[in-house]
Design a protein around this motif. Structure first.
Motif, mmCIF file in Angstrom:
data_model
loop_
_atom_site.group_PDB
_atom_site.id
_atom_site.type_symbol
_atom_site.label_atom_id
_atom_site.label_comp_id
_atom_site.label_asym_id
_atom_site.label_seq_id
_atom_site.Cartn_x
_atom_site.Cartn_y
_atom_site.Cartn_z
ATOM 1 N N GLY A 290 0.915 -1.000 0.084
ATOM 2 C CA GLY A 290 0.082 -0.292 -0.027
ATOM 3 C C GLY A 290 0.852 1.119 0.224
ATOM 4 N N LEU A 291 2.162 1.061 -0.004
ATOM 5 C CA LEU A 291 3.037 2.517 0.119
ATOM 6 C C LEU A 291 3.758 2.589 -1.442
ATOM 7 N N ARG A 292 3.850 3.650 -1.719
ATOM 8 C CA ARG A 292 4.550 4.067 -3.111
ATOM 9 C C ARG A 292 6.200 3.818 -2.971
ATOM 10 N N VAL A 293 6.691 2.900 -3.677
ATOM 11 C CA VAL A 293 8.156 2.827 -4.036
ATOM 12 C C VAL A 293 8.705 4.161 -4.402
ATOM 13 N N THR A 294 9.708 4.780 -3.836
ATOM 14 C CA THR A 294 9.883 6.168 -3.900
ATOM 15 C C THR A 294 11.566 6.291 -4.535
ATOM 16 N N ASP A 295 11.968 6.271 -5.690
ATOM 17 C CA ASP A 295 13.279 6.457 -6.050
ATOM 18 C C ASP A 295 13.720 8.274 -6.010
ATOM 19 N N GLY B 236 -4.304 -0.609 0.678
ATOM 20 C CA GLY B 236 -4.069 0.736 1.055
ATOM 21 C C GLY B 236 -5.002 0.972 2.432
ATOM 22 N N MET B 237 -5.724 0.031 2.741
ATOM 23 C CA MET B 237 -6.485 0.323 4.016
ATOM 24 C C MET B 237 -5.676 -0.152 5.046
ATOM 25 N N ILE B 238 -4.576 -0.931 5.239
ATOM 26 C CA ILE B 238 -3.539 -1.234 6.139
ATOM 27 C C ILE B 238 -3.046 0.086 6.739
ATOM 28 N N PRO B 239 -2.303 0.841 6.073
ATOM 29 C CA PRO B 239 -1.771 2.090 6.730
ATOM 30 C C PRO B 239 -2.668 2.997 7.221
ATOM 31 N N LYS B 240 -3.878 2.725 6.733
ATOM 32 C CA LYS B 240 -5.027 3.728 7.487
ATOM 33 C C LYS B 240 -5.462 3.214 8.891
ATOM 34 N N VAL B 241 -5.678 1.911 9.041
ATOM 35 C CA VAL B 241 -6.151 1.350 10.426
ATOM 36 C C VAL B 241 -4.954 1.415 11.306
ATOM 37 N N LEU B 242 -3.754 1.324 10.726
ATOM 38 C CA LEU B 242 -2.580 1.215 11.681
ATOM 39 C C LEU B 242 -2.403 2.540 12.165
ATOM 40 N N GLU C 31 -8.752 15.480 19.848
ATOM 41 C CA GLU C 31 -10.096 14.649 19.992
ATOM 42 C C GLU C 31 -10.403 13.570 19.085
ATOM 43 N N LYS C 32 -10.267 13.968 17.871
ATOM 44 C CA LYS C 32 -10.762 13.052 16.819
ATOM 45 C C LYS C 32 -9.927 12.716 15.633
ATOM 46 N N LEU C 33 -9.559 11.890 14.910
ATOM 47 C CA LEU C 33 -8.676 11.684 13.793
ATOM 48 C C LEU C 33 -9.676 11.202 12.810
ATOM 49 N N MET C 34 -9.986 11.873 11.697
ATOM 50 C CA MET C 34 -10.552 11.530 10.451
ATOM 51 C C MET C 34 -10.003 11.106 9.300
ATOM 52 N N LEU C 35 -10.042 10.106 8.614
ATOM 53 C CA LEU C 35 -9.402 9.537 7.577
ATOM 54 C C LEU C 35 -10.460 9.401 6.177
ATOM 55 N N LEU C 36 -10.471 10.369 5.444
ATOM 56 C CA LEU C 36 -11.371 10.354 4.218
ATOM 57 C C LEU C 36 -11.006 9.521 2.975
ATOM 58 N N THR C 37 -11.577 8.565 2.534
ATOM 59 C CA THR C 37 -11.278 7.468 1.682
ATOM 60 C C THR C 37 -12.119 7.248 0.666
ATOM 61 N N ASP C 38 -11.966 6.461 -0.422
ATOM 62 C CA ASP C 38 -12.845 6.216 -1.427
ATOM 63 C C ASP C 38 -13.711 4.790 -1.428
ATOM 64 N N VAL C 39 -13.656 4.513 0.023
ATOM 65 C CA VAL C 39 -14.505 3.403 0.296
ATOM 66 C C VAL C 39 -15.470 4.020 1.497
ATOM 67 N N GLU C 40 -16.503 2.993 1.933
ATOM 68 C CA GLU C 40 -17.625 3.195 2.708
ATOM 69 C C GLU C 40 -16.871 3.017 3.931
ATOM 70 N N GLY C 41 -16.210 2.296 4.325
ATOM 71 C CA GLY C 41 -15.624 1.925 5.314
ATOM 72 C C GLY C 41 -14.809 0.480 5.417
ATOM 73 N N VAL C 42 -14.566 -0.180 6.588
ATOM 74 C CA VAL C 42 -14.241 -1.303 6.688
ATOM 75 C C VAL C 42 -15.376 -2.441 6.551
ATOM 76 N N LYS C 43 -14.921 -3.273 5.776
ATOM 77 C CA LYS C 43 -16.174 -4.296 5.400
ATOM 78 C C LYS C 43 -15.977 -5.441 6.114
ATOM 79 N N THR C 44 -17.311 -6.210 6.278
ATOM 80 C CA THR C 44 -17.064 -7.409 7.262
ATOM 81 C C THR C 44 -16.336 -8.749 6.375
#
Length: 300
Positions: free
Chosen positions: A84-89, A243-249, A202-215
């Motif tokens: 989920g992370l960009r390789v950056t040369d 890409g959801m892994i770095p978000k939840v971590l 008080e809060k951390l909010m991450l805006l994504t392109d999915v509804e949230g974490v699915k079951t």
């Protein structure tokens, strides 16, 4: 008359949340489709500006993946992602810094100012705001170098705290600086989580392109609330991946360092920030330390 009464009811519903958040810091990671669609851009900027006007202290951390991809394509530089992370040369780093700091950051600042906010653009190089070292990740059990990708070692949060608690809205590009003075690309979700932790937000909010974490992988059902242990189980079961892994971590790290609540929300929904903060049930997935704090399917 019914429409007017309905509007009044919405304001009353928001009242306890306004009372709770007045004077508090909310860190918002802005990215994904909400940065591309003009209507969504405007609604996010309106939400952030409104938060400031009612006494909340928003701090914005932005990504810029689509803009970076477009620029890299123009320079005929291929993109590669690992975990989920960009390789950056070095060439990719130059483009990423140019786009994130010189283009994306200033566009967001300009949009907020147009809505009546007083935004100030920053990146991690300014005042050594984001100090970092080179990041490595495990690939097939081996530590792998991702190039100029940074692992945060320190956030010099004083400047952010001063700006946010005054009349301004800080807007941070996720570029860090190493001890050698070199610039590093850092995942924006990770930056947002670390900044939230250092500011004791008080809060951390991450805006994504999915509804949230699915079951599950194939399910459309969204988990409205998760504990830290449940998140780790979902990663192990490969339900949370890519890409959801770095978000939840990032959410977990922020919680463990003192952030009150963390939220992964769908940035494709107009006024998603207000819907999450100021309504009983909210939207997306809330990640918290202890589910005992979650009652009657309402966020507290």
């Amino acid at each position: 008359m019914e429409t007017i009464i309905k509007k009044a009811e919405i304001l009353i519903e928001a009242l306890p949340y306004i009372q709770k958040l007045t004077g508090k810091t909310v860190v918002i990671k802005y990215g994904g489709n909400a940065m591309i669609n003009d209507e969504l851009k405007n609604s996010v900027m309106e939400d952030i500006t409104l938060l400031k006007y009612i006494g909340v202290n928003p701090v914005v951390v932005h990504g810029g993946g689509p803009d970076i991809n477009k620029a890299l394509s123009n320079f005929n530089i291929k993109s590669e992602f690992i975990n989920g992370l960009r390789v950056t040369d070095s060439a990719t780093m130059e483009v990423a810094q140019m786009v994130l700091v010189g283009k994306t950051n200033k566009e967001i600042v300009s949009l907020l100012n147009q809505k009546g906010g007083k935004a100030i653009g920053l990146c991690g190089i300014d005042g050594n705001l984001i100090e970092c070292e080179q990041y490595t990740t495990l690939v097939d059990g081996k530590e792998t170098d991702l190039g100029y990708v940074g692992k945060i070692t320190n956030i010099n949060s004083k400047v952010l705290d001063i700006i946010a608690k005054d009349e301004y809205i800080p807007v941070v590009a996720p570029i860090g600086v190493g001890k050698d003075g070199r610039s590093y690309n850092i995942n924006a979700d990770t930056v947002a989580g670390e900044i939230a932790a250092y500011l004791k937000a008080e809060k951390l909010m991450l805006l994504t392109d999915v509804e949230g974490v699915k079951t599950s992988k194939d399910s459309k059902e969204i988990l409205s609330a998760l504990t830290i242990d449940e998140v780790h189980n979902l990663i192990e079961d490969k339900i949370i991946q890519g890409g959801m892994i770095p978000k939840v971590l990032g959410c977990i790290d922020a919680l463990e360092k003192g952030v009150g609540r963390t939220h992964i929300i769908d940035g494709r929904i107009p006024h998603c920030i207000l819907l999450e903060i100021f309504t009983y049930k909210g939207i997306g997935t809330m990640i918290m330390k202890d589910k005992v704090l979650y009652h009657n399917n309402e966020k507290l």
